[in-house]
Design a protein around this motif. Structure first.
Motif, short mmCIF file in Angstrom:
data_model
loop_
_atom_site.label_atom_id
_atom_site.label_comp_id
_atom_site.label_asym_id
_atom_site.label_seq_id
_atom_site.Cartn_x
_atom_site.Cartn_y
_atom_site.Cartn_z
N ARG A 12 0.90 -1.32 -0.04
CA ARG A 12 0.22 -0.03 -0.17
C ARG A 12 0.77 1.36 -0.20
O ARG A 12 1.96 1.13 0.01
N ILE A 14 3.22 4.37 -0.49
CA ILE A 14 4.28 4.89 -1.27
C ILE A 14 4.95 3.47 -1.77
O ILE A 14 5.17 3.84 -3.12
N ASP A 60 8.74 -10.12 7.27
CA ASP A 60 8.98 -9.05 8.08
C ASP A 60 10.25 -8.75 8.00
O ASP A 60 11.39 -9.41 8.24
N VAL A 61 10.75 -7.38 7.40
CA VAL A 61 12.00 -7.08 7.17
C VAL A 61 12.73 -6.66 8.35
O VAL A 61 13.92 -6.66 8.29
N ASN A 87 11.77 0.58 1.61
CA ASN A 87 10.47 1.64 1.82
C ASN A 87 9.77 1.50 3.08
O ASN A 87 9.12 2.20 3.71
N TYR A 152 10.80 8.17 15.80
CA TYR A 152 10.68 8.05 14.42
C TYR A 152 11.78 9.14 13.70
O TYR A 152 12.49 8.63 12.81
N LYS A 156 14.70 7.77 11.25
CA LYS A 156 14.91 8.26 9.76
C LYS A 156 16.19 8.95 9.71
O LYS A 156 16.71 8.98 8.32
N ILE A 185 2.69 13.07 3.27
CA ILE A 185 1.99 12.45 2.28
C ILE A 185 0.88 11.71 2.38
O ILE A 185 0.54 11.37 3.58
N THR A 187 -1.21 9.08 2.55
CA THR A 187 -1.33 7.61 3.05
C THR A 187 -1.77 7.38 4.17
O THR A 187 -2.27 8.06 5.07
N ASN A 190 -0.69 8.53 7.65
CA ASN A 190 -1.32 9.90 8.41
C ASN A 190 -2.77 9.77 8.51
O ASN A 190 -3.35 10.59 8.54
P1 NAD Z 1 2.09 3.07 4.84
O1 NAD Z 1 1.82 2.93 6.36
O2 NAD Z 1 0.75 3.05 4.12
O3 NAD Z 1 3.08 1.65 4.36
C1 NAD Z 1 4.27 1.10 5.07
C2 NAD Z 1 4.30 -0.05 4.48
O4 NAD Z 1 5.31 -0.61 5.30
C3 NAD Z 1 3.11 -1.00 4.74
O5 NAD Z 1 2.90 -1.75 3.64
C4 NAD Z 1 3.50 -1.96 5.91
O6 NAD Z 1 2.65 -2.92 5.92
C5 NAD Z 1 4.87 -1.94 5.62
N1 NAD Z 1 5.60 -2.58 6.82
C6 NAD Z 1 5.76 -2.19 7.93
N2 NAD Z 1 6.23 -2.86 8.96
C7 NAD Z 1 6.85 -3.84 8.24
C8 NAD Z 1 7.78 -4.66 8.30
N3 NAD Z 1 8.21 -5.17 9.37
N4 NAD Z 1 8.18 -5.84 7.25
C9 NAD Z 1 7.69 -5.49 6.09
N5 NAD Z 1 6.70 -4.29 5.73
C10 NAD Z 1 6.39 -3.63 6.86
O7 NAD Z 1 3.05 4.44 4.86
P2 NAD Z 1 3.55 5.17 3.69
O8 NAD Z 1 3.27 6.49 3.91
O9 NAD Z 1 3.25 4.48 2.43
O10 NAD Z 1 5.17 4.83 4.21
C11 NAD Z 1 6.03 4.24 3.37
C12 NAD Z 1 7.47 4.97 3.61
O11 NAD Z 1 7.62 6.26 3.44
C13 NAD Z 1 7.88 4.60 5.35
O12 NAD Z 1 9.04 4.05 5.40
C14 NAD Z 1 7.63 5.87 5.90
O13 NAD Z 1 7.96 6.13 7.10
C15 NAD Z 1 7.89 6.74 4.74
N6 NAD Z 1 7.22 8.26 4.71
C16 NAD Z 1 5.77 8.47 4.70
C17 NAD Z 1 5.45 9.72 5.11
C18 NAD Z 1 4.02 9.94 4.96
O14 NAD Z 1 3.89 11.26 5.14
N7 NAD Z 1 3.01 9.09 4.40
C19 NAD Z 1 6.46 10.75 5.14
C20 NAD Z 1 7.86 10.51 5.13
C21 NAD Z 1 8.11 9.23 5.08
#
Ligand code: NAD
Length: 245
Positions: A12, A14, A60-61, A87, A152, A156, A185, A187, A190
């Protein structure tokens, strides 16, 4: 460069947008997911309907052996990995004084440990091929810090530090390592933000909008592409609408 990409957390948000964008640009895609098999299958369907190969990789990464097995499966399906996108991530808002050491460690285990585990298995393959690109997903909060997200922000920031150091170490092997540091973003990450919080964030963003997963996917693709970014390594690209400069 091999047109194959492994994207963690691609069920899902990004990660899913990146999976489809890479497929649109001719890449076969390894789609890692943790639990959301149905969503991951939907991403796979989009990838294959574009005429590309895709494979679902549950792992699970944060678990070193699961990450290693995932990489091995992706590499054997595609006969190598050209691009790795780290990601997968988790975020949580908590006052610093409410964060337990367990929560602190879990934040690092996924956001930093996940990057380490996956990258550690991919790097020997890329070094052997003398080519590859790695894009790690950080956050603006890893650059400027977020109140109520100290763990967090710290995790990061670690992603950025590790990416820069690894970029130096792997450059002689013709492997580029970069980071994207997205702003806010739209998603699921948030989904807990109240509409008034989102309005405030929009007002604080010079472009006046909240970013989309596709906006970030395009930045990831740019950094990964050997034809678009051949001279770029150790850099942080921040798609954030001007929120930080
Ligand atoms: P999201 O929560 O929709 O997606 C996160 C994804 O990571 C999910 O598919 C989840 O299942 C997966 N995940 C979580 N833990 C995991 C694990 N242990 N093993 C495998 N997969 C795992 O959020 P997103 O916004 O798509 O986030 C993607 C990346 O972008 C993340 O690293 C997040 O920190 C970063 N990010 C997001 C935003 C934002 O505003 N949404 C801003 C800056 C950075």
């Amino acid at each position: 460069m091999k047109k194959t990409v492994l994207i963690t957390g691609a069920s899902r948000g990004i990660g899913a947008a990146a999976a489809v964008y890479f497929a649109q640009n001719g890449f076969d895609v390894g789609i890692n997911f943790l639990k959301e098999e149905k969503s991951a299958k939907n991403v796979l369907q989009q990838v294959t309907s574009l005429g590309r190969k895709g494979v679902l990789l549950q792992a699970d990464v944060a678990d070193p052996s699961q990450a290693a097995e995932m990489v091995e499966r992706a590499a054997s399906c595609f006969n190598g990995i050209g691009v790795l996108v780290n990601n997968a991530g988790v975020a949580k808002q908590s006052l610093f004084t409410d964060v337990t050491f367990e929560e602190w460690n879990r934040m690092f285990a996924v956001n930093v440990g996940g990057m380490f585990n996956t990258t550690a298995s991919v790097v020997p393959l890329m070094v052997h091929e003398k080519q590859g690109a790695i894009v790690n997903v950080s956050s603006i909060w890893g650059i400027c810090g977020a109140s109520c997200e100290v763990h967090y922000s710290a995790a990061k920031a670690a992603v950025i530090g590790a990416s820069k150091a690894l970029a130096k170490e792997l450059a002689p092997s013709n492997i580029r390592v970069n980071c994207v540091a997205p702003g806010v973003i739209d998603t699921d990450m948030n989904s807990n933000l109240l509409p008034e919080d989102l309005e405030c964030l929009k007002e604080e963003t010079p472009l006046g909008i909240i970013g989309t997963a596709l906006d970030v996917a395009k930045s990831i693709f740019f950094l990964a592409s050997d034809s678009l970014a051949p001279f770029i390594t150790g850099q942080v690209l921040s798609p954030n609408g001007g929120f930080i400069m």
